[in-house]
Design a protein around this motif. Sequence first.
Motif, PDB file in Angstrom:
ATOM      1  N   ASP A 273     -41.766  12.057  15.221  1.00 50.63           N
ATOM      2  CA  ASP A 273     -40.453  11.470  14.971  1.00 50.63           C
ATOM      3  C   ASP A 273     -40.271  11.215  13.479  1.00 50.63           C
ATOM      4  N   GLU A 274     -39.005  11.179  13.087  1.00 45.40           N
ATOM      5  CA  GLU A 274     -38.687  11.015  11.664  1.00 45.40           C
ATOM      6  C   GLU A 274     -37.464  10.125  11.517  1.00 45.40           C
ATOM      7  N   LEU A 275     -37.590   9.108  10.703  1.00 48.11           N
ATOM      8  CA  LEU A 275     -36.469   8.259  10.298  1.00 48.11           C
ATOM      9  C   LEU A 275     -36.211   8.496   8.825  1.00 48.11           C
ATOM     10  N   ARG A 276     -34.941   8.666   8.458  1.00 44.52           N
ATOM     11  CA  ARG A 276     -34.684   8.894   7.038  1.00 44.52           C
ATOM     12  C   ARG A 276     -33.362   8.286   6.606  1.00 44.52           C
ATOM     13  N   VAL A 277     -33.319   7.924   5.337  1.00 47.29           N
ATOM     14  CA  VAL A 277     -32.107   7.420   4.698  1.00 47.29           C
ATOM     15  C   VAL A 277     -31.857   8.284   3.472  1.00 47.29           C
ATOM     16  N   GLN A 278     -30.602   8.470   3.152  1.00 48.71           N
ATOM     17  CA  GLN A 278     -30.294   9.321   2.004  1.00 48.71           C
ATOM     18  C   GLN A 278     -29.053   8.844   1.274  1.00 48.71           C
ATOM     19  N   SER A 279     -29.003   9.199   0.014  1.00 45.94           N
ATOM     20  CA  SER A 279     -27.856   8.915  -0.839  1.00 45.94           C
ATOM     21  C   SER A 279     -27.201  10.238  -1.188  1.00 45.94           C
ATOM     22  N   ASP A 280     -25.887  10.340  -0.946  1.00 49.36           N
ATOM     23  CA  ASP A 280     -25.166  11.598  -1.097  1.00 49.36           C
ATOM     24  C   ASP A 280     -24.070  11.503  -2.149  1.00 49.36           C
ATOM     25  N   LEU A 281     -23.733  12.658  -2.706  1.00 50.83           N
ATOM     26  CA  LEU A 281     -22.506  12.835  -3.464  1.00 50.83           C
ATOM     27  C   LEU A 281     -21.597  13.710  -2.612  1.00 50.83           C
ATOM     28  N   SER A 282     -20.479  13.142  -2.174  1.00 52.29           N
ATOM     29  CA  SER A 282     -19.590  13.835  -1.242  1.00 52.29           C
ATOM     30  C   SER A 282     -18.241  14.103  -1.882  1.00 52.29           C
ATOM     31  N   ARG A 283     -17.612  15.179  -1.424  1.00 46.94           N
ATOM     32  CA  ARG A 283     -16.256  15.478  -1.882  1.00 46.94           C
ATOM     33  C   ARG A 283     -15.511  16.262  -0.815  1.00 46.94           C
ATOM     34  N   LEU A 284     -14.204  16.388  -0.983  1.00 45.74           N
ATOM     35  CA  LEU A 284     -13.360  17.173  -0.096  1.00 45.74           C
ATOM     36  C   LEU A 284     -12.975  18.460  -0.822  1.00 45.74           C
ATOM     37  N   LYS A 285     -13.274  19.592  -0.206  1.00 46.45           N
ATOM     38  CA  LYS A 285     -12.936  20.893  -0.787  1.00 46.45           C
ATOM     39  C   LYS A 285     -11.705  21.433  -0.058  1.00 46.45           C
ATOM     40  N   ALA A 286     -10.626  21.660  -0.813  1.00 53.42           N
ATOM     41  CA  ALA A 286      -9.347  22.073  -0.229  1.00 53.42           C
ATOM     42  C   ALA A 286      -9.015  23.510  -0.598  1.00 53.42           C
ATOM     43  N   SER A 287      -8.225  24.158   0.270  1.00 59.74           N
ATOM     44  CA  SER A 287      -7.778  25.516  -0.025  1.00 59.74           C
ATOM     45  C   SER A 287      -6.746  25.520  -1.143  1.00 59.74           C
ATOM     46  N   LEU A 288      -6.041  24.417  -1.335  1.00 59.67           N
ATOM     47  CA  LEU A 288      -5.122  24.266  -2.457  1.00 59.67           C
ATOM     48  C   LEU A 288      -5.849  23.527  -3.576  1.00 59.67           C
ATOM     49  N   PRO A 289      -6.061  24.154  -4.722  1.00 55.89           N
ATOM     50  CA  PRO A 289      -6.879  23.547  -5.789  1.00 55.89           C
ATOM     51  C   PRO A 289      -6.449  22.138  -6.172  1.00 55.89           C
ATOM     52  N   ALA A 290      -5.154  21.858  -6.101  1.00 49.45           N
ATOM     53  CA  ALA A 290      -4.669  20.542  -6.505  1.00 49.45           C
ATOM     54  C   ALA A 290      -5.173  19.442  -5.581  1.00 49.45           C
ATOM     55  N   ASP A 291      -5.608  19.793  -4.379  1.00 51.67           N
ATOM     56  CA  ASP A 291      -6.057  18.796  -3.412  1.00 51.67           C
ATOM     57  C   ASP A 291      -7.576  18.642  -3.362  1.00 51.67           C
ATOM     58  N   ASN A 292      -8.303  19.381  -4.210  1.00 50.24           N
ATOM     59  CA  ASN A 292      -9.742  19.173  -4.276  1.00 50.24           C
ATOM     60  C   ASN A 292     -10.041  17.781  -4.834  1.00 50.24           C
ATOM     61  N   SER A 293     -11.027  17.095  -4.250  1.00 49.73           N
ATOM     62  CA  SER A 293     -11.335  15.738  -4.680  1.00 49.73           C
ATOM     63  C   SER A 293     -12.552  15.715  -5.604  1.00 49.73           C
TER      64      SER A 293
END
Length: 240
Positions: free
Chosen positions: A45-65
């Motif tokens: 068994d494995e327990l894990r915690v992680q720290s992420d860098l998240s973003r939203l990738k959009a098909s319209l460039p203006a909506d990329n976060s």
Amino acid sequence: MKIVRLLTLTVLLFFLYSLETEAQTSQDNPTAGSEEISTKLPTHDELRVQSDLSRLKASLPADNSQRILSWSVSYMRWYGGNAYSGRRYYFSYGIGLGLSERGGRYSNIGEDSPDKNRFIYVQAPLIFRVSDDIKSGTLFIDGGVYYAVLVKAYYLDKNGTYSYVIGNNPSIDDWRRGDFGLRFDAGYQFKKLPLMAGLTTDVGLHNILPGDVEGYSGNNPQKSETIIHRSVGLYIGYFF
């Protein structure tokens, strides 16, 4: 979409069944011989915690976060390994359950400060692992799929917090409830300590906008928009 949900449900049912079967076997045969035990597929068994860098990738460039700092916690049950294969290079697979935060920072037109969009998912991964034992520990590479269910979505700005509506009706809902994608890891497991550490990334494959949402971009006045999740992170884990 229905096939992915069915696959996820099957994995979870198999996971619960394996736990119940193992517990029942331990109760029925508390003094089982080593010969019988050695024929079983090894598990850990494995327990894990992680720290992420998240973003939203959009098909319209203006909506990329832009990226935001997010987090994940998860539990995995792994089957197979070196004791089973008897080789230096060996394979295993894992199924599990976790809680993940995703999202992105987005600047609305006319606003001075950007919003922080945040999404909380219950995530069920099915991961395959190839490992290599070295002198000081074990190196491994993971690859697999996940299905996630959105349980809460909201954004924060200078005026406060707003909760999004979750569903698949584009006229009344903001974000889809279901999501799926790929997951890849690379890590190191210590030999003398029950700890591991590594890099991980989630690659969303499903449009999280409900229905067909129309957008505008340059000379293409009208097109259907898609938004998917992307994340990279660092994790530490405890195995037993």
